[in-house]
Design a protein around this motif. Sequence first.
Motif, mmCIF file in Angstrom:
data_model
loop_
_atom_site.group_PDB
_atom_site.id
_atom_site.type_symbol
_atom_site.label_atom_id
_atom_site.label_comp_id
_atom_site.label_asym_id
_atom_site.label_seq_id
_atom_site.Cartn_x
_atom_site.Cartn_y
_atom_site.Cartn_z
ATOM 1 N N ASN B 118 0.819 -1.214 0.000
ATOM 2 C CA ASN B 118 0.000 0.000 0.000
ATOM 3 C C ASN B 118 0.851 1.262 0.000
ATOM 4 O O ASN B 118 0.467 2.273 -0.591
ATOM 5 C CB ASN B 118 -1.000 -0.033 1.163
ATOM 6 C CG ASN B 118 -2.232 -0.840 0.800
ATOM 7 O OD1 ASN B 118 -2.702 -0.768 -0.341
ATOM 8 N ND2 ASN B 118 -2.743 -1.622 1.734
ATOM 9 N N ARG B 122 0.621 4.339 -3.102
ATOM 10 C CA ARG B 122 0.050 5.639 -2.719
ATOM 11 C C ARG B 122 -0.168 6.605 -3.876
ATOM 12 O O ARG B 122 -1.185 7.266 -3.950
ATOM 13 C CB ARG B 122 0.944 6.321 -1.680
ATOM 14 C CG ARG B 122 0.490 5.937 -0.298
ATOM 15 C CD ARG B 122 1.238 6.686 0.758
ATOM 16 N NE ARG B 122 1.196 5.875 1.965
ATOM 17 C CZ ARG B 122 1.682 6.243 3.132
ATOM 18 N NH1 ARG B 122 2.281 7.403 3.261
ATOM 19 N NH2 ARG B 122 1.592 5.458 4.167
ATOM 20 N N GLY B 125 -3.365 6.038 -6.962
ATOM 21 C CA GLY B 125 -4.822 6.128 -6.850
ATOM 22 C C GLY B 125 -5.456 4.776 -6.581
ATOM 23 O O GLY B 125 -6.677 4.638 -6.545
ATOM 24 N N PHE B 127 -5.364 0.955 -4.181
ATOM 25 C CA PHE B 127 -4.900 0.351 -2.928
ATOM 26 C C PHE B 127 -5.283 -1.113 -2.887
ATOM 27 O O PHE B 127 -6.125 -1.568 -3.660
ATOM 28 C CB PHE B 127 -5.448 1.115 -1.703
ATOM 29 C CG PHE B 127 -6.905 0.865 -1.395
ATOM 30 C CD1 PHE B 127 -7.901 1.354 -2.240
ATOM 31 C CD2 PHE B 127 -7.305 0.163 -0.267
ATOM 32 C CE1 PHE B 127 -9.250 1.140 -1.963
ATOM 33 C CE2 PHE B 127 -8.652 -0.061 0.028
ATOM 34 C CZ PHE B 127 -9.613 0.429 -0.829
ATOM 35 N N PRO B 129 -7.029 -3.767 -0.639
ATOM 36 C CA PRO B 129 -7.964 -3.534 0.454
ATOM 37 C C PRO B 129 -7.881 -4.500 1.634
ATOM 38 O O PRO B 129 -8.297 -4.139 2.730
ATOM 39 C CB PRO B 129 -9.328 -3.660 -0.230
ATOM 40 C CG PRO B 129 -9.101 -4.607 -1.355
ATOM 41 C CD PRO B 129 -7.693 -4.353 -1.821
ATOM 42 N N GLN B 211 -7.872 -2.000 -5.840
ATOM 43 C CA GLN B 211 -9.107 -1.214 -5.875
ATOM 44 C C GLN B 211 -8.769 0.259 -6.047
ATOM 45 O O GLN B 211 -7.697 0.704 -5.630
ATOM 46 C CB GLN B 211 -9.874 -1.385 -4.549
ATOM 47 C CG GLN B 211 -10.322 -2.807 -4.271
ATOM 48 C CD GLN B 211 -11.481 -3.241 -5.140
ATOM 49 O OE1 GLN B 211 -12.246 -2.414 -5.634
ATOM 50 N NE2 GLN B 211 -11.618 -4.558 -5.338
ATOM 51 N N GLN B 213 -8.786 3.977 -4.984
ATOM 52 C CA GLN B 213 -8.997 4.703 -3.733
ATOM 53 C C GLN B 213 -10.293 5.485 -3.858
ATOM 54 O O GLN B 213 -10.527 6.148 -4.871
ATOM 55 C CB GLN B 213 -7.834 5.660 -3.456
ATOM 56 C CG GLN B 213 -6.611 4.952 -2.896
ATOM 57 C CD GLN B 213 -5.369 5.823 -2.857
ATOM 58 O OE1 GLN B 213 -5.459 7.033 -3.032
ATOM 59 N NE2 GLN B 213 -4.221 5.208 -2.640
ATOM 60 N N THR B 217 -14.113 9.496 1.726
ATOM 61 C CA THR B 217 -14.157 8.535 2.820
ATOM 62 C C THR B 217 -14.681 9.271 4.048
ATOM 63 O O THR B 217 -14.291 10.413 4.283
ATOM 64 C CB THR B 217 -12.733 8.019 3.126
ATOM 65 O OG1 THR B 217 -12.252 7.325 1.982
ATOM 66 C CG2 THR B 217 -12.725 7.060 4.312
ATOM 67 N N HIS B 277 -17.038 4.482 1.978
ATOM 68 C CA HIS B 277 -16.222 4.826 0.805
ATOM 69 C C HIS B 277 -17.149 5.119 -0.368
ATOM 70 O O HIS B 277 -18.118 4.394 -0.587
ATOM 71 C CB HIS B 277 -15.325 3.644 0.399
ATOM 72 C CG HIS B 277 -14.235 3.330 1.357
ATOM 73 N ND1 HIS B 277 -13.379 2.265 1.194
ATOM 74 C CD2 HIS B 277 -13.842 3.953 2.510
ATOM 75 C CE1 HIS B 277 -12.516 2.239 2.190
ATOM 76 N NE2 HIS B 277 -12.773 3.240 3.005
ATOM 77 N N GLN B 308 -8.535 13.188 7.796
ATOM 78 C CA GLN B 308 -7.736 11.993 7.541
ATOM 79 C C GLN B 308 -6.985 11.558 8.803
ATOM 80 O O GLN B 308 -6.961 10.379 9.147
ATOM 81 C CB GLN B 308 -6.756 12.258 6.388
ATOM 82 C CG GLN B 308 -5.754 11.141 6.123
ATOM 83 C CD GLN B 308 -6.417 9.875 5.602
ATOM 84 O OE1 GLN B 308 -7.266 9.900 4.732
ATOM 85 N NE2 GLN B 308 -6.040 8.727 6.176
#
Lengths: 457, 457
Positions: B118, B122, B125, B127, B129, B211, B213, B217, B277, B308
Amino acid sequence: MPNDKALDALSSFLGDRFSTSKGVLEAHAQSETFVTAPPPEGVAFPETTEEVTEIVRICAEHDCPVIGWGAGTSLEGHALALRGGVTVDFSRMNKILAIDVEDMNAIVQPGVTREELNHELRATGLFFPVDPGANATLGGMAATRASGTTAVRYGTMRDNVKALEVVLADGRVIRTGTKARKSSTGYDLTGLMVGSEGTLGLMTELTLRLQAQPEATSAAVCAFETIDQAIATAMTTIQMAIPMARIELLDGTGVAAVNAYSKTSLPECAHLLVEFHGSETSVKEDAERFGEIAEEFEAKSFDWATRQEDRTRLWAARHNAYWALQAYKPSTTGFSTDICVPISKLGQAIADTNKALEEADFIASIIGHVGDGNYHVNMFVDVSDPVQKEQAKAQAEGMAERALKLGGTVSGEHGIGFGKLKFMRQEHGDAWDVMGQIKRTLDPQNIMNPGKMVPGN
Amino acid sequence: MPNDKALDALSSFLGDRFSTSKGVLEAHAQSETFVTAPPPEGVAFPETTEEVTEIVRICAEHDCPVIGWGAGTSLEGHALALRGGVTVDFSRMNKILAIDVEDMNAIVQPGVTREELNHELRATGLFFPVDPGANATLGGMAATRASGTTAVRYGTMRDNVKALEVVLADGRVIRTGTKARKSSTGYDLTGLMVGSEGTLGLMTELTLRLQAQPEATSAAVCAFETIDQAIATAMTTIQMAIPMARIELLDGTGVAAVNAYSKTSLPECAHLLVEFHGSETSVKEDAERFGEIAEEFEAKSFDWATRQEDRTRLWAARHNAYWALQAYKPSTTGFSTDICVPISKLGQAIADTNKALEEADFIASIIGHVGDGNYHVNMFVDVSDPVQKEQAKAQAEGMAERALKLGGTVSGEHGIGFGKLKFMRQEHGDAWDVMGQIKRTLDPQNIMNPGKMVPGN
């Protein structure tokens, strides 16, 4: 006949639910494919798991092949009795045993069709999403790892079968999986059975995952000047992670066939047919984002089907595309093949396919579940012309080789059956031998759908 | 020593990347569990698939057990060398081989951890999961079919491993699966290997699904007077098909432990920790719908973590819950067990568990991935007290039996390892024998992680 003893024993056991009449046998030699085989020697119509067990036991005793039969809609000759023997027709095992709304699953016998299940589910707010077009049986869909238009959102049968009851070649009845949403206890035998095409056992009960009917649905038909623009739109949509419920490509020929068959009047150029599921606002938002991408790739038109009846007509037309194509050139036979490639390779794969098709003496149509990188070529072949037949075979083989060259798979959803056996080594290498080892372990007599799936079979 | 010849050959082959030093051996006898075993006889640190193949070949020649090792964070003694032999530590096979942004997948060696992957992702776009809490290796996560907090949205390792390279017991190297999004060509060997806990082969390369991002969120912490209210909220949320990204339960004791360990100050009562999400509007909409359900079940408070850094702190606290619980009662040892039940049975399962725990002399905490019907009991056991140890064992067994009684599974994500082998017959019946047949076929010498997973092993 080598299997006479098995046939006699089955006849005694099942009475008039075991048939050797010519009409019944021939009905079970039909296949939506070029692949042909002689009819089976007998057809059994069991009503219970216990009867399936006894059928398999009798066949094992007499070394007689056993082939499962759902709705007969598979496309690679999966259910043909290549080595003779007995077809087990699941049409009388067609009960929905339980619908569990709270846990969002259904338990069904293998002969229930997906339309029957969804009909029963109407009042529950749930639906079973996997939709291969044909009104296949759920047992057949599981056995062939079917997918279709909604797989881009809801996955294939791999993702939607939670548990199984399976009768093995030695008559054992096993249960795989549970009703829990996940598990980490042991080898995933459910996953092993799904897609095994009847070569490891006969499924007698399926626990299926259901989905909530979306609060809002919208659908649109989007026309493009060129197929490249349609594909670029589809690829970008997926790469932007827009949660499409369906995203289907039809080329101009496909649209012409659909227009003729379903009395629609779409312009005869490449189209994307799309659907969005979600809340009122998310559907609107997703559709807008898709619309922007389509516009970027110069979509000619973008028509919404907001009314349920319009959507139903639209998807009925898409579902009937296979038959539309079959009917499009009455003097020809439709021959359909599918591959699936990584989404980034879809444009190249389809361009190469169209280029290759220029060499053929027949016309063809490309339609596909492009959100998955999965597409079909339907060739309109005059089967009385041996040159065209050879060309069709070569085109299908070229498709498979193209898929492998691009890091894909020789079938996204049609499966192996008899038609694609020759590509298994190329796709799987030594892993194909491992499939053979598993087959021989669970079916040492090789009675379960012999001649299919594994090497040296 | 019976395996001296294998050890000598491995030492010649790998030089200082094969160790028999006491410290190294003992480090590979550690396990986050009560289950203990003597250390392995040697530890190999391969760097390539070819080296893994040669290690397995040498071990096969000398009938020496081979056990894979990732980060050592498994919870049922999966990687313990129960029958001696050689541990293959994948820490030097820790390269990310490819990140394919267009097709949304990554190819990694088995020793890459999920956090390392992960971190690399970064800027893309995308990640990965699956998130079991511990910073496990991706090879270990695949081998144990790990899941965790995000499985309710993105699935488990079953759903997120697309293809594998595996070294089999006889030294063959097979490739399973492709980079296409789906396939219907042959038995699902990827699915068979995922969750096989190193008993069928050693994974040397994994192709993982990535997936996008989420555009937006949001997360919230929701306190309830009673655990029943929290569970009812979770069950209703799932049954309403609100697309939760995470929905985690912590009981009052769990919150107290987290507060002490992570310097948080949550009220010490039952909580749901949730995350959404999606797009800005869909996240808002989902959160509102969840909020209405929580209110219906009389949530005491509902605090948003919109920044965040607040979310990171929140989920770090949740991820550290296992260690928080380990540290909560310094004089005790934490013993963790998990089960997974159909979501409709979750309330009953947890109520019954709490009732059973009243009989114990120790305190315990219930935390869980309740959106999946999966929960954990952490027992704070004074291991110097044989009565408490027996009670803990009995509680864990009671949990497993409860899961089976309610149609669930004895482990949602911890797996079988050595700790839960005794429940395999009860959960799988004759299907457990089928697992044994597959194991014996692919590993007739029983060198791959012997003593685990299958009957009579």
